[in-house]
Scaffold this motif. Structure first.
Motif, PDB file in Angstrom:
ATOM      1  N   PRO A   1      -8.494  -3.286   3.936  1.00  0.00           N
ATOM      2  CA  PRO A   1      -8.556  -3.465   5.556  1.00  0.00           C
ATOM      3  C   PRO A   1      -7.556  -2.594   5.973  1.00  0.00           C
ATOM      4  O   PRO A   1      -6.445  -2.596   5.145  1.00  0.00           O
ATOM      5  N   PRO A   2      -7.313  -2.339   7.169  1.00  0.00           N
ATOM      6  CA  PRO A   2      -6.293  -1.504   7.878  1.00  0.00           C
ATOM      7  C   PRO A   2      -5.135  -2.498   8.093  1.00  0.00           C
ATOM      8  O   PRO A   2      -5.485  -3.503   8.484  1.00  0.00           O
ATOM      9  N   ARG A   3      -4.249  -1.961   8.044  1.00  0.00           N
ATOM     10  CA  ARG A   3      -2.909  -2.772   8.334  1.00  0.00           C
ATOM     11  C   ARG A   3      -2.580  -3.234   9.749  1.00  0.00           C
ATOM     12  O   ARG A   3      -2.905  -2.144  10.735  1.00  0.00           O
ATOM     13  N   ARG A   4      -2.476  -4.222  10.285  1.00  0.00           N
ATOM     14  CA  ARG A   4      -2.388  -4.663  11.532  1.00  0.00           C
ATOM     15  C   ARG A   4      -0.835  -4.200  11.990  1.00  0.00           C
ATOM     16  O   ARG A   4       0.115  -4.282  11.290  1.00  0.00           O
TER      17      ARG A   4
ATOM     18  N   HIS B   1       0.108   4.900   4.434  1.00  0.00           N
ATOM     19  CA  HIS B   1      -0.896   5.617   5.070  1.00  0.00           C
ATOM     20  C   HIS B   1      -1.946   4.698   5.757  1.00  0.00           C
ATOM     21  O   HIS B   1      -2.820   4.842   6.400  1.00  0.00           O
ATOM     22  N   GLY B   2      -1.481   3.302   6.010  1.00  0.00           N
ATOM     23  CA  GLY B   2      -2.148   2.363   6.831  1.00  0.00           C
ATOM     24  C   GLY B   2      -3.123   1.464   6.264  1.00  0.00           C
ATOM     25  O   GLY B   2      -3.622   0.534   6.906  1.00  0.00           O
ATOM     26  N   ASP B   3      -3.210   1.220   4.859  1.00  0.00           N
ATOM     27  CA  ASP B   3      -4.085   0.508   4.315  1.00  0.00           C
ATOM     28  C   ASP B   3      -3.121  -0.891   4.019  1.00  0.00           C
ATOM     29  O   ASP B   3      -2.059  -0.797   3.820  1.00  0.00           O
ATOM     30  N   ASN B   4      -3.987  -2.004   4.110  1.00  0.00           N
ATOM     31  CA  ASN B   4      -3.315  -3.318   3.843  1.00  0.00           C
ATOM     32  C   ASN B   4      -3.424  -3.891   2.530  1.00  0.00           C
ATOM     33  O   ASN B   4      -4.448  -4.681   2.411  1.00  0.00           O
ATOM     34  N   VAL B   5      -2.532  -3.354   1.648  1.00  0.00           N
ATOM     35  CA  VAL B   5      -2.800  -3.542  -0.037  1.00  0.00           C
ATOM     36  C   VAL B   5      -1.971  -4.910  -0.187  1.00  0.00           C
ATOM     37  O   VAL B   5      -0.821  -4.947   0.124  1.00  0.00           O
TER      38      VAL B   5
END
Length: 143
Positions: A135-138, A68-72
């Motif tokens: 942070p949001p994933r680039r 869903h777009g998180d940079n984990v």
């Protein structure tokens, strides 16, 4: 205590309760109290398998957040780097150190205690997967 620090208090309480159960069973077993020998093994194995479940839960939830777009990443999932407030990071670090010290002190007499320090790491992953900020994933740039 901030709202971010209050999130996941159940996970933290469970971690401390598990540490207490580990200490209460492993230390007497290591001291030679025969009645705690089998109990110590059972508690250590239950806590280890609980850690495996926590790792799996954290991984699945983190994969969902990543989709869903998180940079984990592993560092901010299981080691809470940048994903949790300092107080939460410190709590899990102390929980891990206490568990590790007890495991090292008792492993000669209760060998399964060596598996238990995985629990605070798994619980930290659960905490981060549920309550952490990532942070949001680039987006990849195309040429």
């Amino acid at each position: 205590m901030t709202e971010a620090e209050q999130q996941g208090r159940g996970i933290i309480r469970f971690g401390w309760a598990a540490n207490a159960a580990f200490i209460v069973t492993a230390v007497p077993a290591a001291a030679g109290v025969d009645a705690f020998g089998a109990v110590s093994v059972a508690v250590a194995l239950v806590l280890f398998f609980t850690a495996i479940g926590a790792f799996a839960f954290a991984f699945v939830l983190a994969a969902s957040r990543s989709a869903h777009g998180d940079n984990v990443a592993v560092a901010n999932l299981f080691f809470l780097q940048g994903s949790a407030p300092r107080a939460v990071q410190r709590t899990f670090l102390v929980m891990f150190v206490v568990c590790l010290v007890v495991a090292i002190a008792t492993v000669k007499w209760t060998p399964f205690s060596f598996l238990v320090p995985m629990l605070p790491v798994g619980l930290a992953g659960m905490w981060a997967a549920r309550h952490g900020t990532f942070p949001p994933r680039r987006r990849a740039t195309t040429r």
